[in-house]
Design an enzyme around this catalytic site. Structure first.
Site, short mmCIF file in Angstrom:
data_model
loop_
_atom_site.label_atom_id
_atom_site.label_comp_id
_atom_site.label_asym_id
_atom_site.label_seq_id
_atom_site.Cartn_x
_atom_site.Cartn_y
_atom_site.Cartn_z
N ASP A 80 -2.09 10.86 -2.03
CA ASP A 80 -2.54 9.86 -3.00
C ASP A 80 -2.92 10.50 -4.33
O ASP A 80 -2.87 9.86 -5.36
CB ASP A 80 -3.73 9.07 -2.45
N ARG A 90 0.87 -1.19 0.00
CA ARG A 90 0.00 0.00 0.00
C ARG A 90 0.90 1.23 0.00
O ARG A 90 2.12 1.13 0.16
CB ARG A 90 -1.03 0.00 1.15
N ALA A 150 0.77 5.20 -2.22
CA ALA A 150 0.57 5.52 -3.63
C ALA A 150 1.74 5.10 -4.55
O ALA A 150 1.52 4.38 -5.53
CB ALA A 150 0.24 7.01 -3.76
N ARG A 197 -7.72 -0.43 -6.43
CA ARG A 197 -7.86 0.71 -5.52
C ARG A 197 -8.10 1.98 -6.35
O ARG A 197 -7.34 2.26 -7.27
CB ARG A 197 -6.61 0.89 -4.61
O1 MRU Z 1 -4.49 3.23 2.38
P1 MRU Z 1 -3.01 3.46 2.24
O2 MRU Z 1 -2.22 2.90 3.38
O3 MRU Z 1 -2.50 2.99 0.88
O4 MRU Z 1 -2.85 5.04 2.27
C1 MRU Z 1 -1.57 5.58 2.14
C2 MRU Z 1 -1.53 7.05 2.25
O5 MRU Z 1 -2.53 7.72 2.42
C3 MRU Z 1 -0.19 7.68 2.03
O6 MRU Z 1 -0.06 8.86 2.79
C4 MRU Z 1 -0.01 8.04 0.53
O7 MRU Z 1 -0.32 6.94 -0.27
C5 MRU Z 1 1.36 8.51 0.22
S1 MRU Z 1 2.55 7.22 0.34
C6 MRU Z 1 4.07 7.86 -0.07
#
Ligand code: MRU
Length: 330
Positions: free
Chosen positions: A221, A32, A34, A75
């Site tokens: 994201d 997980r 982004a 996602r």
């Molecule tokens: O649901 P997730 O854990 O994938 O959410 C991740 C985030 O919100 C992060 O802050 C974002 O993806 C940036 S990661 C460098």
């Protein structure tokens, strides 16, 4: 890849040998963050190209289009996923033969992974200049090495501050409901010897009001042309509280996280299952049958953001102009 659902208790690796396994890993949050899902999607297409027994170019492109659709639907909010998938499809379409497609997409996925680390190092350096010696920085969720190929975005800034010789302390929010802050950020920073304190999400106001926080850095994201930032649920609350206490609130993300086409209302916010909220560690903490609202992300408006740190520089308000300039120059 590391199975992030098992952290911090066990450090286990998963091996994916086909694109469906990559799609499952993204869907179940084994991977997980982004940038990490963007690069994973790219490797999913590379595996699909190797898996397919297509003999003709068009047949292989159709196979890849189908794999892309399955990977894309895992996602909806992080734009890096579609960015990574589109980049690989462009490369595949430039090839003339099936063998060439296979070689091009594997090489492109590997390059994307290498580039991600370099991007984060540059981004980290740009962000490190915004902070002073002995600052305490709050971060939310996990935008670290675990959420990228390595080094991290928000945590990349923190790593770069330390590497520049300054002292830095971190306050990590636990990030309910599924604890990316306590399970992943606290684990990652502790593992690397960076001073980190964990707080419940509900202590953001307390720590800021009591002068314990000098700045905030979070990941993203999706960032729109207007400077609206979509990030882990709770980011908006942290940003609002930072504004209330005059604490600078920064977002750190690569250019691949920008979506210059969409409006705020176009962005789909992923809704996740109720049990993430009604249970903690598999134990029920809410009455049976309770209605639950469980969005995975929220939107922080530009007026709460002091700057957006990228590998090509820091965009400052007004973002409408500074983001346009950033892309025009790169
Ligand atoms: O649901 P997730 O854990 O994938 O959410 C991740 C985030 O919100 C992060 O802050 C974002 O993806 C940036 S990661 C460098």
């Amino acid at each position: 890849m590391i199975d992030q659902t098992k952290l911090p208790n066990t450090l286990e690796f998963i091996t994916c040998t086909n694109f469906n396994q990559i799609a499952d890993a993204i869907r179940t949050l084994a991977v997980r963050g982004a940038p990490a899902i963007g690069v994973s999607g790219a490797f999913g297409l590379a595996l699909a190209a190797l898996q397919s027994d297509a003999k003709e170019k068009d047949e292989l492109i159709n196979y890849l289009e189908n794999a892309k659709k399955i990977l894309f639907e895992t996602r909806p909010t992080a734009v890096n996923l579609v960015w990574g998938l589109q980049k690989i499809m462009q490369v595949a379409k430039m090839a003339n033969t099936v063998d060439e497609i296979r070689k091009f997409v594997v090489d492109a996925a590997k390059k994307m992974a290498d580039d991600d680390i370099q991007t984060n190092i540059s981004l980290g350096k740009n962000g490190s200049k915004l902070f002073n010696d002995n600052d305490t920085i709050m971060t939310h969720c996990n935008a670290g090495a675990l959420a990228t190929v390595g080094y991290g975005t928000a945590l990349g800034v923190i790593r770069a501050i330390k590497e520049s010789g300054k002292n830095v302390k971190v306050i990590a929010t636990e990030t309910r409901p599924i604890q990316q802050g306590s399970r992943l950020t606290a684990f990652e920073l502790k593992h690397d010897g960076i001073d980190v304190s964990l707080i419940p999400d509900t202590a953001v106001g307390y720590t800021m009001a009591n002068g314990l926080v000098n700045g905030v850095v979070v990941g993203a994201d999706r960032i729109l042309q207007t400077g609206h930032v979509f990030n882990k649920i709770g980011t908006y609350q942290v940003a609002t509280m930072a504004k209330q206490h005059n604490i600078p609130f920064y977002v750190a993300a690569p250019l691949s996280t920008f979506d210059l086409q969409s409006k705020p209302t176009d962005v789909i916010i992923e809704q996740r299952k109720a049990s993430e909220v009604t249970e903690i560690g598999g134990k029920k903490t809410a009455p049976d049958g309770i209605d639950v609202i469980n969005p995975a992300f929220d939107m922080t408006p530009p007026e709460l953001i002091s700057g957006i740190i990228t590998e090509k520089g820091v965009a400052k308000p007004p973002f409408q102009e500074s983001i346009k300039e950033l892309f025009a120059a790169n």
